[in-house]
Design a protein around this motif. Structure first.
Motif, mmCIF file in Angstrom:
data_model
loop_
_atom_site.group_PDB
_atom_site.id
_atom_site.type_symbol
_atom_site.label_atom_id
_atom_site.label_comp_id
_atom_site.label_asym_id
_atom_site.label_seq_id
_atom_site.Cartn_x
_atom_site.Cartn_y
_atom_site.Cartn_z
ATOM 1 N N GLY A 29 0.831 -1.193 0.000
ATOM 2 C CA GLY A 29 0.000 0.000 0.000
ATOM 3 C C GLY A 29 0.866 1.243 0.000
ATOM 4 O O GLY A 29 1.914 1.274 0.655
ATOM 5 N N LEU A 54 -7.039 4.690 -4.747
ATOM 6 C CA LEU A 54 -7.974 4.976 -3.654
ATOM 7 C C LEU A 54 -8.095 6.459 -3.366
ATOM 8 O O LEU A 54 -8.887 6.862 -2.512
ATOM 9 C CB LEU A 54 -7.513 4.254 -2.375
ATOM 10 N N ILE A 98 -3.249 0.650 -3.718
ATOM 11 C CA ILE A 98 -2.685 -0.678 -3.457
ATOM 12 C C ILE A 98 -2.090 -1.177 -4.760
ATOM 13 O O ILE A 98 -2.749 -1.152 -5.799
ATOM 14 C CB ILE A 98 -3.753 -1.649 -2.932
ATOM 15 N N ARG A 137 -13.091 -1.204 -5.081
ATOM 16 C CA ARG A 137 -12.447 0.086 -4.831
ATOM 17 C C ARG A 137 -13.245 0.911 -3.815
ATOM 18 O O ARG A 137 -12.660 1.575 -2.954
ATOM 19 C CB ARG A 137 -12.286 0.840 -6.152
ATOM 20 N N ARG A 139 -15.145 -0.285 -1.399
ATOM 21 C CA ARG A 139 -14.949 -0.884 -0.082
ATOM 22 C C ARG A 139 -13.566 -0.560 0.466
ATOM 23 O O ARG A 139 -13.396 -0.311 1.668
ATOM 24 C CB ARG A 139 -15.143 -2.398 -0.166
ATOM 25 N N LEU A 140 -12.573 -0.530 -0.398
ATOM 26 C CA LEU A 140 -11.216 -0.203 0.039
ATOM 27 C C LEU A 140 -11.116 1.250 0.483
ATOM 28 O O LEU A 140 -10.446 1.566 1.472
ATOM 29 C CB LEU A 140 -10.226 -0.465 -1.093
ATOM 30 N N TRP A 146 -4.733 -0.186 6.725
ATOM 31 C CA TRP A 146 -4.135 -0.939 5.616
ATOM 32 C C TRP A 146 -4.414 -2.434 5.736
ATOM 33 O O TRP A 146 -4.691 -3.109 4.743
ATOM 34 C CB TRP A 146 -2.631 -0.702 5.569
ATOM 35 N N ARG A 149 -7.712 -3.309 4.394
ATOM 36 C CA ARG A 149 -7.687 -3.239 2.936
ATOM 37 C C ARG A 149 -7.030 -4.475 2.333
ATOM 38 O O ARG A 149 -7.528 -5.038 1.355
ATOM 39 C CB ARG A 149 -6.950 -1.970 2.498
ATOM 40 N N LEU A 152 -9.459 -7.328 2.449
ATOM 41 C CA LEU A 152 -10.508 -7.210 1.437
ATOM 42 C C LEU A 152 -9.994 -7.626 0.054
ATOM 43 O O LEU A 152 -10.665 -8.360 -0.674
ATOM 44 C CB LEU A 152 -11.038 -5.774 1.385
ATOM 45 N N VAL A 153 -8.794 -7.160 -0.295
ATOM 46 C CA VAL A 153 -8.220 -7.532 -1.587
ATOM 47 C C VAL A 153 -7.947 -9.030 -1.634
ATOM 48 O O VAL A 153 -8.237 -9.699 -2.633
ATOM 49 C CB VAL A 153 -6.924 -6.743 -1.869
#
Length: 268
Positions: A29, A54, A98, A137, A139-140, A146, A149, A152-153
């Motif tokens: 990130g 982001l 990211i 994107r 949601r991030l 971090w 994030r 989630l990814v």
């Protein structure tokens, strides 16, 4: 979160700890802390680079002719750079993103298009993932930590990988051999290693990697040489160490892949 840092250039860098959620994926990130302008020259490398933006301002991509290589109607908030993109620059302000580096095997499973469709380009990620990219994107951007994030990814990639195609063992093995040998391999030997003819190897490998075996070997060798040049190596010594016939041979490859001389590449 592991290895959260801010360097002297004003960039905050975060990296997840533990094993990657999908084999062949490396994540980090980045957040611009000082409001500087990003102007990044894209260099070919043996990974597919995915950047999920982001920040408030989208990226713009210039392919050297003033055209933006994306079908999106606006500058793209997220992008994909293929294994061997043509000359391109990525620009943005107040960047927060990211970045993922994908091996060819991971890219084959995750991107949802044939690698041949990406060869030589930088494209908008939304062009490949559609609504899924926009939802991820959003949601991030709503998450502030971090590690959240990265989770989630990772979950998103795991779902895509479960539905995506798997690279054939022979092609994966040939790619691994090319990388392990720094690109200094003969195509005949690669074909013999998997019991295929040169023609069959070229067809299968190109369909799943996006490059011919010869081009892939050239790319891997260039990447190692470029790293050595940027670390301060002398061009003649770098050429010898990485299997080039002579310094002129290195010069031609750097021109072909990076569009500049070895001396200019060293300063990138």
């Amino acid at each position: 979160m592991h290895n959260d840092e801010a360097d002297e250039s004003g960039w905050e860098v975060a990296r997840p700890g533990g094993a990657p959620p999908v084999a062949g994926v490396r994540m980090a990130g980045f957040r611009d802390r000082v409001g500087q302008t990003l102007d990044l020259r894209v260099l070919p490398q043996p990974t597919v680079v995915v950047v999920i933006g982001l920040g408030n301002d989208p990226f713009t991509v210039d392919d050297g002719t003033g055209r933006r290589p994306s079908t999106s109607p606006h500058p793209t908030p997220s992008l994909v750079a293929s294994l061997s993109p043509g000359p391109a620059r990525i620009r943005g302000r107040d960047v927060e993103c990211i970045e993922m580096c994908l091996t060819p095997g991971a890219a084959y499973a995750l991107l949802g298009v044939s690698p041949l469709e990406l060869e030589g380009t930088v494209v908008g990620l939304e062009d490949l993932w559609g609504r899924g990219e926009r939802q991820l994107r959003e949601r991030l951007a709503a998450a502030t930590a971090w590690q959240e994030r990265f989770t989630l990814v990772g979950e998103f990639l795991a779902r895509r990988a479960a539905r995506g195609p798997a690279m054939t063992p022979e092609v994966a093995g040939v790619w691994d051999t090319i990388v392990a040998n720094g690109g200094r391999v003969r195509v005949d030997d690669l074909a013999a290693s998997c019991g295929w003819s040169r023609k069959r190897l070229r067809s299968r490998f190109t369909a799943q990697i996006g490059l011919t075996p010869k081009r892939a070997a050239m790319l891997v060798r260039f990447d190692e040489a470029a790293r050595a040049l940027r670390a301060g190596g002398n061009a003649a010594d770098v050429a010898l160490a990485h299997g080039y016939a002579d310094q002129s041979h290195l010069h031609r490859d750097v021109r072909a892949f990076a569009g500049c001389t070895p001396g200019a590449l060293a300063g990138v």
